[in-house]
Design a protein around this motif. Structure first.
Motif, short mmCIF file in Angstrom:
data_model
loop_
_atom_site.label_atom_id
_atom_site.label_comp_id
_atom_site.label_asym_id
_atom_site.label_seq_id
_atom_site.Cartn_x
_atom_site.Cartn_y
_atom_site.Cartn_z
N ARG A 116 0.82 -1.22 0.00
CA ARG A 116 0.00 0.00 0.00
C ARG A 116 0.86 1.27 0.00
O ARG A 116 0.52 2.27 -0.65
CB ARG A 116 -0.91 -0.01 1.23
N LEU A 117 2.00 1.22 0.69
CA LEU A 117 2.85 2.40 0.79
C LEU A 117 3.46 2.77 -0.56
O LEU A 117 3.59 3.94 -0.89
CB LEU A 117 3.96 2.14 1.82
N TYR A 118 3.80 1.76 -1.36
CA TYR A 118 4.37 2.03 -2.68
C TYR A 118 3.30 2.55 -3.63
O TYR A 118 3.60 3.32 -4.55
CB TYR A 118 5.04 0.77 -3.23
N HIS A 119 2.05 2.15 -3.40
CA HIS A 119 0.97 2.69 -4.20
C HIS A 119 0.82 4.19 -3.94
O HIS A 119 0.61 4.98 -4.87
CB HIS A 119 -0.35 1.96 -3.88
N HIS A 120 0.91 4.59 -2.67
CA HIS A 120 0.87 6.02 -2.34
C HIS A 120 1.98 6.78 -3.06
O HIS A 120 1.76 7.86 -3.62
CB HIS A 120 1.03 6.22 -0.83
N LEU A 121 3.17 6.22 -3.04
CA LEU A 121 4.31 6.86 -3.70
C LEU A 121 4.11 6.91 -5.22
O LEU A 121 4.54 7.87 -5.88
CB LEU A 121 5.60 6.12 -3.36
N GLY A 122 3.46 5.89 -5.76
CA GLY A 122 3.18 5.88 -7.19
C GLY A 122 2.24 7.01 -7.60
O GLY A 122 2.41 7.64 -8.64
N ILE A 123 1.24 7.26 -6.77
CA ILE A 123 0.31 8.36 -7.05
C ILE A 123 1.05 9.70 -7.03
O ILE A 123 0.83 10.57 -7.88
CB ILE A 123 -0.85 8.35 -6.04
N LEU A 124 1.95 9.85 -6.07
CA LEU A 124 2.72 11.10 -5.97
C LEU A 124 3.73 11.25 -7.10
O LEU A 124 4.23 12.36 -7.34
CB LEU A 124 3.44 11.16 -4.62
N ALA A 125 4.06 10.16 -7.78
CA ALA A 125 5.07 10.21 -8.84
C ALA A 125 4.54 10.78 -10.15
O ALA A 125 5.32 11.02 -11.08
CB ALA A 125 5.63 8.81 -9.09
N ARG A 126 3.25 10.98 -10.27
CA ARG A 126 2.69 11.56 -11.49
C ARG A 126 3.32 12.92 -11.76
O ARG A 126 3.50 13.70 -10.82
CB ARG A 126 1.17 11.70 -11.37
N PRO A 127 3.64 13.25 -13.00
CA PRO A 127 3.39 12.54 -14.27
C PRO A 127 4.58 11.74 -14.76
O PRO A 127 4.68 11.49 -15.96
CB PRO A 127 3.10 13.71 -15.21
N TYR A 128 5.49 11.36 -13.89
CA TYR A 128 6.70 10.64 -14.32
C TYR A 128 6.37 9.15 -14.47
O TYR A 128 6.24 8.43 -13.48
CB TYR A 128 7.82 10.87 -13.32
N SER A 129 6.24 8.72 -15.72
CA SER A 129 5.68 7.40 -16.02
C SER A 129 6.55 6.26 -15.50
O SER A 129 6.03 5.27 -14.97
CB SER A 129 5.46 7.25 -17.52
N LEU A 130 7.87 6.36 -15.62
CA LEU A 130 8.72 5.27 -15.19
C LEU A 130 8.72 5.12 -13.67
O LEU A 130 8.77 4.00 -13.14
CB LEU A 130 10.15 5.48 -15.69
N GLN A 131 8.66 6.23 -12.95
CA GLN A 131 8.56 6.16 -11.50
C GLN A 131 7.24 5.52 -11.09
O GLN A 131 7.20 4.69 -10.17
CB GLN A 131 8.70 7.55 -10.89
N GLN A 132 6.17 5.93 -11.75
CA GLN A 132 4.87 5.33 -11.45
C GLN A 132 4.92 3.82 -11.68
O GLN A 132 4.42 3.03 -10.85
CB GLN A 132 3.79 5.94 -12.33
N ARG A 179 -3.62 -2.46 -9.09
CA ARG A 179 -3.88 -3.01 -10.43
C ARG A 179 -4.67 -2.00 -11.26
O ARG A 179 -4.36 -1.78 -12.45
CB ARG A 179 -4.66 -4.32 -10.30
N ALA A 180 -5.68 -1.38 -10.67
CA ALA A 180 -6.45 -0.37 -11.40
C ALA A 180 -5.59 0.86 -11.69
O ALA A 180 -5.69 1.47 -12.77
CB ALA A 180 -7.69 0.03 -10.59
N SER A 181 -4.73 1.22 -10.74
CA SER A 181 -3.88 2.39 -10.94
C SER A 181 -2.86 2.18 -12.04
O SER A 181 -2.61 3.08 -12.86
CB SER A 181 -3.16 2.73 -9.62
N ILE A 182 -2.28 0.98 -12.09
CA ILE A 182 -1.27 0.73 -13.12
C ILE A 182 -1.92 0.66 -14.51
O ILE A 182 -1.29 1.01 -15.52
CB ILE A 182 -0.48 -0.56 -12.81
N MET A 183 -3.19 0.27 -14.58
CA MET A 183 -3.88 0.24 -15.87
C MET A 183 -4.15 1.65 -16.39
O MET A 183 -4.18 1.87 -17.60
CB MET A 183 -5.20 -0.53 -15.75
N THR A 184 -4.34 2.62 -15.47
CA THR A 184 -4.50 4.00 -15.93
C THR A 184 -3.20 4.52 -16.55
O THR A 184 -3.22 5.45 -17.36
CB THR A 184 -4.90 4.93 -14.76
N LEU A 185 -2.07 3.91 -16.18
CA LEU A 185 -0.79 4.25 -16.79
C LEU A 185 -0.62 3.54 -18.13
O LEU A 185 -0.15 4.13 -19.11
CB LEU A 185 0.34 3.87 -15.83
N PHE A 186 -1.03 2.27 -18.17
CA PHE A 186 -0.85 1.48 -19.39
C PHE A 186 -1.84 1.84 -20.50
O PHE A 186 -1.48 1.83 -21.68
CB PHE A 186 -0.99 -0.02 -19.08
N GLN A 187 -3.08 2.12 -20.14
CA GLN A 187 -4.15 2.23 -21.13
C GLN A 187 -3.87 3.24 -22.23
O GLN A 187 -4.00 2.91 -23.42
CB GLN A 187 -5.47 2.58 -20.41
#
Length: 312
Positions: free
Chosen positions: A227-243, A261-269
């Motif tokens: 869960r903690l890495y998901h929080h960091l992924g949200i804060l990494a926007r808009p840097y795609s590789l960090q996300q 899983r839903a968050s990473i699909m918003t990056l992939f889609q």
């Protein structure tokens, strides 16, 4: 030695003169008071104190839940004409009630975690999930209610955010047994403040940095929590590789966070659908290759093209 100087020295050596001067400056002579006698807090006294605090806490908590559920349903009403617009006095009363709940939690933690308490009494906070309850029932519902009423509720949201952040910081300093929870709560509160700072880019960046610092500290202490890495992924926007790195870590941790899983699909889609994507060609190729492996493994030709772009 001159006579005047000699008489001055002789007179100044008389202690009665100093006493007279002291009385003249400080009033009548007083004796120094010793430290007041105090009685140590006994375990029996702490047991009674914890019971009384918890009883008061539950009463306030039930009232907060009742009002929050009512306001939450009202805030989600799609028809603006059916919504109840609270007056300033009503907002202040609602915030005051939640602040009282925070204070009751603080008193409970201080009493139950006192050095003179027994192990059984210290375990009560964990037994009754008090660290989670202060966030789940004392802070988060009201923040969500205020968020749905923005911008009208901005001043009230800032006031409550300040109170909640101050309380979490105080608990972080004083109740160290639940430090991990307080760190994550402080990160969540910083994210809320970041989200409402629309008018000032500088303030938004400051609070984003504060949230990232708290989450990084939490991840260092508990690296198995996805869960903690998901929080960091949200804060990494808009840097795609960090996300991509954070969302992948979130899903592959010992305790994975399925919502990633839903968050990473918003990056992939957008990349998989070849929509406009504000990143460099190499980043787009890398994200596309990862997205194909994650969601469309049958697209082998597209995967090979993405690999060629990365190699070149």
């Amino acid at each position: 030695m001159p006579q005047n100087a000699k008489s001055l020295l002789e007179s100044s050596s008389d202690p009665r003169q100093f006493a007279a001067v002291d009385r003249g400056i400080n009033g009548p002579e007083t004796q120094m008071l010793l430290q007041p006698e105090t009685r140590p807090i006994t375990h029996a006294h702490l047991v009674v104190e914890v019971k009384d605090i918890y009883a008061a806490l539950v009463m306030v908590e039930h009232k907060c839940i009742e009002l929050d559920e009512k306001q939450s349903a009202d805030a989600m009403e799609r028809d603006p004409g059916k919504r109840t617009n609270l007056k300033d006095e009503q907002w202040q009363a609602l915030i005051a009630l939640h602040k009282k709940l925070l204070y009751e939690h603080h008193d409970f933690f201080l009493a139950s975690q006192h050095p003179n308490t027994s192990p059984a009494l210290k375990r009560l906070a964990a037994k009754y999930t008090m660290p989670a309850r202060i966030w789940r029932r004392g802070i988060h519902p009201l923040l969500e209610i205020l968020r749905h009423r923005l911008p009208d509720s901005l001043d009230h949201m800032l006031a409550f955010h300040y109170a909640a952040y101050s309380m979490m910081a105080l608990l972080y300093e004083t109740v160290t047994d639940f430090e991990d929870t307080w760190i994550e709560c402080l990160g969540d509160l910083a994210r809320y403040r970041m989200a409402i700072e629309d008018s000032s880019t500088r303030d938004r960046e400051i609070w984003e940095g504060v949230a990232r610092a708290w989450y990084n500290r939490a991840a260092v202490k508990r690296p198995i929590i996805g869960r903690l890495y998901h929080h960091l992924g949200i804060l990494a926007r808009p840097y795609s590789l960090q996300q991509l790195a954070y969302y992948t870590r979130s899903l592959t941790s010992i305790e994975p966070f399925d919502s990633a899983r839903a968050s990473i699909m918003t990056l992939f889609q957008p990349v998989l659908d070849r929509k406009s994507f504000k990143s460099k060609a190499l980043e787009i190729a890398y994200v596309r290759a990862a997205g194909i492996l994650f969601d469309r493994p049958q697209q082998t030709v597209a995967f090979q093209k993405a690999l060629e772009t990365i190699r070149n």
